[in-house]
Design a protein around this motif. Structure first.
Motif, PDB file in Angstrom:
ATOM      1  N   ALA A  59       0.265   4.589  -7.720  1.00 15.05           N
ATOM      2  CA  ALA A  59      -0.597   4.684  -6.538  1.00 15.05           C
ATOM      3  C   ALA A  59      -1.252   6.058  -6.467  1.00 15.05           C
ATOM      4  O   ALA A  59      -0.866   6.999  -7.164  1.00 15.05           O
ATOM      5  CB  ALA A  59       0.222   4.434  -5.273  1.00 15.05           C
ATOM      6  N   LYS A  68      -8.785   4.501   5.024  1.00 18.25           N
ATOM      7  CA  LYS A  68      -8.725   4.559   3.565  1.00 18.25           C
ATOM      8  C   LYS A  68      -7.386   4.081   3.016  1.00 18.25           C
ATOM      9  O   LYS A  68      -7.247   3.884   1.810  1.00 18.25           O
ATOM     10  CB  LYS A  68      -8.949   5.999   3.080  1.00 18.25           C
ATOM     11  N   PHE A  86      -2.740  -1.667   7.415  1.00 19.29           N
ATOM     12  CA  PHE A  86      -1.852  -1.174   6.351  1.00 19.29           C
ATOM     13  C   PHE A  86      -0.393  -1.226   6.822  1.00 19.29           C
ATOM     14  O   PHE A  86      -0.110  -1.032   8.011  1.00 19.29           O
ATOM     15  CB  PHE A  86      -2.223   0.246   5.903  1.00 19.29           C
ATOM     16  N   THR A 102      -3.321   1.550  -5.425  1.00 19.55           N
ATOM     17  CA  THR A 102      -3.379   1.601  -3.965  1.00 19.55           C
ATOM     18  C   THR A 102      -3.372   3.049  -3.475  1.00 19.55           C
ATOM     19  O   THR A 102      -2.980   3.966  -4.192  1.00 19.55           O
ATOM     20  CB  THR A 102      -2.198   0.845  -3.332  1.00 19.55           C
ATOM     21  N   CYS A 103      -3.780   3.231  -2.240  1.00 16.84           N
ATOM     22  CA  CYS A 103      -3.828   4.555  -1.616  1.00 16.84           C
ATOM     23  C   CYS A 103      -2.719   4.636  -0.574  1.00 16.84           C
ATOM     24  O   CYS A 103      -2.713   3.862   0.390  1.00 16.84           O
ATOM     25  CB  CYS A 103      -5.192   4.773  -0.959  1.00 16.84           C
ATOM     26  N   ASP A 128      -3.940   2.038   2.084  1.00 15.10           N
ATOM     27  CA  ASP A 128      -3.347   0.732   1.798  1.00 15.10           C
ATOM     28  C   ASP A 128      -1.896   0.680   2.268  1.00 15.10           C
ATOM     29  O   ASP A 128      -1.328  -0.413   2.394  1.00 15.10           O
ATOM     30  CB  ASP A 128      -3.406   0.442   0.298  1.00 15.10           C
ATOM     31  N   ALA A 129      -1.303   1.830   2.491  1.00 14.02           N
ATOM     32  CA  ALA A 129       0.067   1.923   3.015  1.00 14.02           C
ATOM     33  C   ALA A 129       0.272   3.350   3.495  1.00 14.02           C
ATOM     34  O   ALA A 129      -0.459   4.269   3.119  1.00 14.02           O
ATOM     35  CB  ALA A 129       1.099   1.558   1.950  1.00 14.02           C
ATOM     36  N   ALA A 148       2.531  -1.851  -2.364  1.00  9.71           N
ATOM     37  CA  ALA A 148       1.867  -0.550  -2.521  1.00  9.71           C
ATOM     38  C   ALA A 148       2.105  -0.062  -3.952  1.00  9.71           C
ATOM     39  O   ALA A 148       2.956   0.798  -4.194  1.00  9.71           O
ATOM     40  CB  ALA A 148       2.398   0.447  -1.501  1.00  9.71           C
TER      41      ALA A 148
END
Length: 338
Positions: free
Chosen positions: A92, A117, A145, A71-72, A119-120, A67
Motif C-alpha cells: 500500500a 484520498k 473508507f 491502496t492508500c 482507502d483505509a 487494504a
C-alpha cells in the motif's frame, strides 16, 4: 540522593512470584481461548483473535479490510513503526498525516484534508488520548473508507464512555513485553472486531503466523484483571509530572492522556537535558522516528519535525513508586532550576 531503582517489570515479578499457584492452575490448552473471550468482552467486542505480535495483528487487519497493493492508507506521522511496516508490506501507499504538537496525536485538519484520498485509515490513539473518535467515524462514513484502530497505547482507557479498542471496523492491541497487559520478554497481539466476515478474513490472513506463547497467557489474563490498578499508577505519575514541571521555561508538556504509558515532554535543549538525565541514571522511554523521514511524504510536517527535535519520554511504569516519580520529575526540574 542516589537514583532509585526504576524497574518496568516490577509488577510482572511480583505477580509471577506471588501468584505462582494461581497462574499454574490457569495454564492449559483452554487458556488462550478463555483470555481472547475476556479481552473481547473487556473491549466491548464480539470476536478476538490472538496473534504473535501487534504488528501481525495490524497486517491481518489490513488484509481483512482489503487494504492491500495499490491502496492508500492514512496514518499518523508519529507512532510505533509497525503501522508503516504493515502498510508497506501490504504493497500500500502510506498517506502520512502530521501531528498536532499540542497533543502529539494526528492533526484533525490533516485528516480532513486527506479523507477523500484514503482507502483505509489506521487510527492510533497516542499516549492514551486521540482526536475525537466520532470525527474519525464521521469522515470514514462520508468518504467510504474502513478504519483499523491501533489501540495499543490506550488499553483500558475510555473516550466518550466507550473503550479504546471498540472504535475501528477492526481494532488491535499490542500485548508485547512492556505493555500493561503482557508477559516479560514475550511478543503477542490481539485483533478484535464485531463483523464475523471480517473476523474470518483476519483469521485466514493470520493463519500460520502463531500466537502468544502458551505460558504467557495466564499472566496476561491476570494483568488484564488488574488493569484499573495499573492505570491508577499512570494517572498518579502523570499528575506528579504536571505539578512539578508545569511552567518551566523551555519545557512544554503536551496534552497527552493521564493514563499514558510514559510521559512525553518537548524540550528546547533536548540533547543537553537527555545527557543530564542519563548521567543521573534516569531511564528514558523510546521516542519514535517520524514516518515522513522514513518514507515518501507529501506536505509539511511541522509537528512531526518538532517532536523529533524536542521529544523525550519520562518513565511511568506499573508499580513505579511515588518516590521514583518525584525523583524523575525533580531531576528534570533541577536541569532548569539548578
Amino acid at each position: 540522593m542516589s537514583a532509585p531503582l526504576f524497574d518496568p517489570y516490577r509488577l510482572d515479578k511480583a505477580l509471577l512470584t506471588g501468584h505462582a499457584a494461581r497462574l499454574r492452575r490457569a495454564a492449559g490448552p483452554g487458556a488462550p481461548a478463555r483470555f481472547a473471550e475476556r479481552l473481547a468482552a473487556y473491549a466491548g467486542r464480539r470476536y478476538c483473535l490472538l496473534t504473535s505480535s501487534g504488528r501481525a495483528a495490524i497486517r491481518a487487519g489490513l488484509a481483512a479490510l482489503g487494504a492491500g497493493k495499490g491502496t492508500c492508507i492514512g496514518m499518523t506521522d508519529v507512532t510505533h513503526p509497525s503501522a508503516l511496516d504493515a502498510a508497506l508490506a501490504a504493497g500500500a501507499r502510506p498517506e502520512l498525516l502530521d501531528i498536532n504538537p499540542g497533543s502529539l496525536n494526528m492533526s484533525p485538519a490533516r485528516l480532513k484534508a486527506a479523507a477523500d484520498k484514503l482507502d483505509a485509515l489506521i487510527f492510533t490513539p497516542m499516549f492514551s488520548t486521540s482526536i475525537p473518535p466520532e470525527l474519525v467515524a464521521s469522515l470514514a462514513a462520508a468518504n467510504g473508507f474502513p478504519v483499523l484502530e491501533d489501540a495499543s497505547q490506550a488499553i483500558g482507557v475510555y473516550s466518550g464512555g466507550l473503550p479504546y479498542g471498540s472504535f475501528g471496523d477492526i481494532s488491535v492491541f499490542s500485548l508485547s513485553s512492556g505493555k500493561p497487559v503482557s508477559f516479560p520478554g514475550s511478543k503477542a497481539g490481539a485483533l478484535l472486531c464485531d463483523d464475523p466476515v471480517l473476523f474470518r478474513r483476519a483469521a485466514r490472513a493470520a493463519a500460520g503466523t502463531g500466537g502468544p506463547a502458551p505460558e504467557a497467557v495466564p499472566l496476561m489474563e491476570l494483568k488484564l484483571s488488574l488493569i484499573a490498578d495499573t492505570l491508577a499508577v499512570f494517572r498518579r505519575n502523570n499528575d506528579i509530572y504536571r505539578h512539578v514541571l508545569g511552567g518551566l521555561t523551555g519545557l512544554r508538556l503536551p496534552a497527552t492522556g493521564r493514563e499514558a504509558q510514559d510521559f512525553p515532554v518537548l524540550a528546547k535543549d533536548k540533547a543537553a537535558l537527555e545527557k543530564f538525565l542519563l548521567k543521573l541514571k534516569l531511564p528514558l522511554g523510546r521516542t519514535y522516528e517520524p514516518f515522513h523521514t522514513l518514507a515518501p511524504a507529501r506536505g509539511r510536517f511541522t509537528g512531526g519535525a518538532l517532536y523529533a527535535a524536542q521529544a523525550l519520554h519520562l518513565p511511568s511504569y506499573p508499580m513505579m513508586t511515588e518516590g521514583e516519580c518525584l525523583y524523575a520529575a525533580g531531576a528534570v526540574k533541577g536541569f532548569y532550576r539548578p
